[in-house]
Design an enzyme around this catalytic site. Structure first.
Site, PDB file in Angstrom:
ATOM      1  N   SER A 118     -84.167  14.975  23.737  1.00  9.92           N
ATOM      2  CA  SER A 118     -84.000  16.336  23.199  1.00  9.92           C
ATOM      3  C   SER A 118     -84.898  17.387  23.859  1.00  9.92           C
ATOM      4  O   SER A 118     -85.285  18.366  23.227  1.00  9.92           O
ATOM      5  CB  SER A 118     -84.189  16.347  21.682  1.00  9.92           C
ATOM      6  OG  SER A 118     -83.206  15.542  21.059  1.00  9.92           O
ATOM      7  N   HIS A 159     -82.041   2.216  30.325  1.00 13.50           N
ATOM      8  CA  HIS A 159     -81.771   3.305  29.379  1.00 13.50           C
ATOM      9  C   HIS A 159     -81.270   2.716  28.061  1.00 13.50           C
ATOM     10  O   HIS A 159     -80.524   1.735  28.064  1.00 13.50           O
ATOM     11  CB  HIS A 159     -80.735   4.270  29.963  1.00 13.50           C
ATOM     12  CG  HIS A 159     -80.644   5.529  29.170  1.00 13.50           C
ATOM     13  ND1 HIS A 159     -79.938   5.594  27.990  1.00 13.50           N
ATOM     14  CD2 HIS A 159     -81.209   6.742  29.340  1.00 13.50           C
ATOM     15  CE1 HIS A 159     -80.065   6.806  27.482  1.00 13.50           C
ATOM     16  NE2 HIS A 159     -80.829   7.529  28.276  1.00 13.50           N
ATOM     17  N   TRP A 193     -77.059  13.093  33.621  1.00  5.07           N
ATOM     18  CA  TRP A 193     -75.790  13.654  33.121  1.00  5.07           C
ATOM     19  C   TRP A 193     -75.031  12.690  32.217  1.00  5.07           C
ATOM     20  O   TRP A 193     -74.043  13.061  31.605  1.00  5.07           O
ATOM     21  CB  TRP A 193     -74.884  14.027  34.286  1.00  5.07           C
ATOM     22  CG  TRP A 193     -75.376  15.138  35.152  1.00  5.07           C
ATOM     23  CD1 TRP A 193     -76.510  15.897  34.986  1.00  5.07           C
ATOM     24  CD2 TRP A 193     -74.750  15.625  36.341  1.00  5.07           C
ATOM     25  NE1 TRP A 193     -76.616  16.817  35.992  1.00  5.07           N
ATOM     26  CE2 TRP A 193     -75.551  16.676  36.837  1.00  5.07           C
ATOM     27  CE3 TRP A 193     -73.588  15.280  37.039  1.00  5.07           C
ATOM     28  CZ2 TRP A 193     -75.213  17.382  38.001  1.00  5.07           C
ATOM     29  CZ3 TRP A 193     -73.266  15.983  38.190  1.00  5.07           C
ATOM     30  CH2 TRP A 193     -74.057  17.023  38.662  1.00  5.07           C
ATOM     31  N   LYS A 194     -75.419  11.441  32.203  1.00  5.39           N
ATOM     32  CA  LYS A 194     -74.663  10.430  31.441  1.00  5.39           C
ATOM     33  C   LYS A 194     -73.189  10.497  31.847  1.00  5.39           C
ATOM     34  O   LYS A 194     -72.902  10.698  33.022  1.00  5.39           O
ATOM     35  CB  LYS A 194     -74.880  10.635  29.940  1.00  5.39           C
ATOM     36  CG  LYS A 194     -76.363  10.744  29.595  1.00  5.39           C
ATOM     37  CD  LYS A 194     -76.646  10.711  28.139  1.00  5.39           C
ATOM     38  CE  LYS A 194     -78.150  10.798  27.909  1.00  5.39           C
ATOM     39  NZ  LYS A 194     -78.543  10.589  26.533  1.00  5.39           N
ATOM     40  N   GLY A 202     -80.677  13.067  22.010  1.00  6.76           N
ATOM     41  CA  GLY A 202     -79.498  13.827  21.581  1.00  6.76           C
ATOM     42  C   GLY A 202     -79.514  14.249  20.125  1.00  6.76           C
ATOM     43  O   GLY A 202     -78.468  14.551  19.549  1.00  6.76           O
ATOM     44  N   GLU A 244     -88.672   7.151  25.906  1.00 11.03           N
ATOM     45  CA  GLU A 244     -87.587   7.854  25.219  1.00 11.03           C
ATOM     46  C   GLU A 244     -87.344   7.206  23.857  1.00 11.03           C
ATOM     47  O   GLU A 244     -86.609   6.205  23.766  1.00 11.03           O
ATOM     48  CB  GLU A 244     -86.295   7.758  26.033  1.00 11.03           C
ATOM     49  CG  GLU A 244     -86.373   8.358  27.414  1.00 11.03           C
ATOM     50  CD  GLU A 244     -84.985   8.732  27.933  1.00 11.03           C
ATOM     51  OE1 GLU A 244     -84.777   9.900  28.261  1.00 11.03           O
ATOM     52  OE2 GLU A 244     -84.101   7.854  27.977  1.00 11.03           O
TER      53      GLU A 244
END
Ligand code: PGA
Length: 244
Positions: free
Chosen positions: A205, A90, A8-9, A168, A162
């Site tokens: 994404s 991350h 969810w960041k 995003g 990632e």
């Protein structure tokens, strides 16, 4: 084992969190086959752990013990509330919180030594992708993250690939590109540790409309999903799509 983890960041209101909990608890999956994880902002960790019937992942934490570190969350806080899953490395932590490869190595060894299940994120920036140097870049990130890691603990490690430029942005590498990157990751981990077939996830994404295509990638053991996981309905559909 397949994995699908919603990250969810820094999103979600408390009210939306409460309705998300109710919806996600309706999920019926075979836990022997698929791990469904939710990575919530720190402020929701305690309540999420108590109310959600799935592993709760911390979005990072510090490798040091309780102490004078204003504004930081120690891994001991997580253990104290029975959270033993965390995301480390991350790209947003690397970029905005100065998480160097060395810091990530310390976090990874500390968490694995304390029996956490860890998702290590790695991935290249756009210039490295364009220069065709992705594999070298990933190997460097893996090599430094796994330095001095106890091989016996690698059963608790998952690696998420990632690409930074895919996060995003709705831009995704081709399936072949991802497949090759995941294969290289597995091979490199085996070369440096002898550990075979480390689980490898893709993130960047991923959403309801592309998951059916992406899940066909060979070497793919699941997904780390950011904005696509914020609506419980969509996330639940993605879980069932991956489980099929
Ligand atoms: P995204 O984020 O799905 O919103 O691209 C993925 C991630 O950063 O883990």
């Amino acid at each position: 084992m397949k994995y699908i983890i919603g990250n969810w960041k820094s999103n979600m209101t408390y009210n939306n969190f409460k309705s998300y909990v109710q919806q996600i608890n309706t999920l019926k999956t075979d836990i022997a086959k698929i791990t469904v994880g939710i990575s919530v902002p720190h402020i929701f960790l305690l309540e999420a752990e108590k109310t959600i019937n799935h592993p709760i992942y911390s979005q990072d934490c510090e490798a040091y013990k309780f102490g004078s570190n204003t504004g930081r969350i120690s891994y001991e806080h997580l253990k104290d509330i029975n959270i033993n899953h965390a995301i480390i490395g991350h790209s947003e932590q690397r970029r905005f919180n100065d998480n160097t490869n060395e810091i990530i190595n310390t976090k990874l060894t500390t968490l694995l030594n304390n029996d956490f299940n860890v998702i290590l994120c790695i991935g290249e920036p756009l210039d490295i992708y364009e220069e065709n140097k992705t594999i070298e870049f990933l190997q460097n990130q893996i090599g430094s993250a796994l330095k001095n890691v106890d091989i016996k603990k690698l059963n608790n490690l998952v690696i998420a690939y990632e690409p930074i430029w895919a996060i995003g942005t709705n831009k995704i590498p081709s399936n072949d590109y991802i497949q090759n990157a995941l294969q290289e990751i597995k091979q490199y981990v085996e070369i440096i540790t002898k550990f075979k077939n480390i689980p490898t996830l893709y993130g960047g994404s991923v959403n309801l409309s592309n998951i059916d295509n992406l899940k066909t990638i060979v070497n793919l053991d699941g997904f780390l999903i950011g904005s696509g996981s914020l609506k419980a309905d969509d996330f639940i559909k993605m879980v069932y799509a991956l489980e099929k």
